[in-house]
Design a protein around this motif. Sequence first.
Motif, mmCIF file in Angstrom:
data_model
loop_
_atom_site.group_PDB
_atom_site.id
_atom_site.type_symbol
_atom_site.label_atom_id
_atom_site.label_comp_id
_atom_site.label_asym_id
_atom_site.label_seq_id
_atom_site.Cartn_x
_atom_site.Cartn_y
_atom_site.Cartn_z
ATOM 1 N N ASN A 67 0.828 -1.213 0.000
ATOM 2 C CA ASN A 67 0.000 0.000 0.000
ATOM 3 C C ASN A 67 0.859 1.257 0.000
ATOM 4 O O ASN A 67 0.538 2.235 -0.680
ATOM 5 N N ALA A 68 1.954 1.246 0.741
ATOM 6 C CA ALA A 68 2.857 2.399 0.774
ATOM 7 C C ALA A 68 3.502 2.622 -0.589
ATOM 8 O O ALA A 68 3.614 3.761 -1.054
ATOM 9 N N GLU A 73 2.288 1.703 -3.538
ATOM 10 C CA GLU A 73 1.264 2.154 -4.485
ATOM 11 C C GLU A 73 0.852 3.594 -4.217
ATOM 12 O O GLU A 73 0.585 4.354 -5.151
ATOM 13 N N ALA A 74 0.819 3.996 -2.948
ATOM 14 C CA ALA A 74 0.496 5.391 -2.617
ATOM 15 C C ALA A 74 1.589 6.330 -3.138
ATOM 16 O O ALA A 74 1.294 7.411 -3.652
ATOM 17 N N ALA A 130 1.154 6.661 -6.870
ATOM 18 C CA ALA A 130 -0.001 7.496 -7.203
ATOM 19 C C ALA A 130 0.308 8.978 -7.012
ATOM 20 O O ALA A 130 -0.217 9.823 -7.744
ATOM 21 N N SER A 131 1.167 9.298 -6.061
ATOM 22 C CA SER A 131 1.482 10.698 -5.789
ATOM 23 C C SER A 131 2.701 11.194 -6.556
ATOM 24 O O SER A 131 3.018 12.374 -6.516
ATOM 25 N N TYR A 182 6.795 3.452 5.825
ATOM 26 C CA TYR A 182 5.866 2.492 6.420
ATOM 27 C C TYR A 182 6.496 1.955 7.694
ATOM 28 O O TYR A 182 7.712 1.814 7.793
ATOM 29 N N ARG A 191 7.530 -2.410 -6.373
ATOM 30 C CA ARG A 191 6.113 -2.722 -6.197
ATOM 31 C C ARG A 191 5.765 -4.059 -6.838
ATOM 32 O O ARG A 191 5.044 -4.875 -6.268
#
Length: 73
Positions: free
Chosen positions: A9-10, A12-13, A16-17, A24, A41
């Motif tokens: 999740n970290a 992918e975040a 995305a940014s 994390y 990833r």
Amino acid sequence: MAFTLTQLNALEAALASGQTSVSYDGKRVDYRSVGELVQARNIVRAELIASGQLGAAPLSNRGPGALTIFSRD
């Protein structure tokens, strides 16, 4: 190494940014490029799928598929 969903999740975040640093569980990792971040990833994702912690993504983004078979009986 055993990866976690939190790590995925970290990653992918960050993708995305548009950032190349990931934080994390009180840790921080700086990647040299977005390409290196994508590679990380993909490795984490593959490990989570192999360990059964994450379901495999469909091969298409068109939703569920169906197979229809016709015959001339």
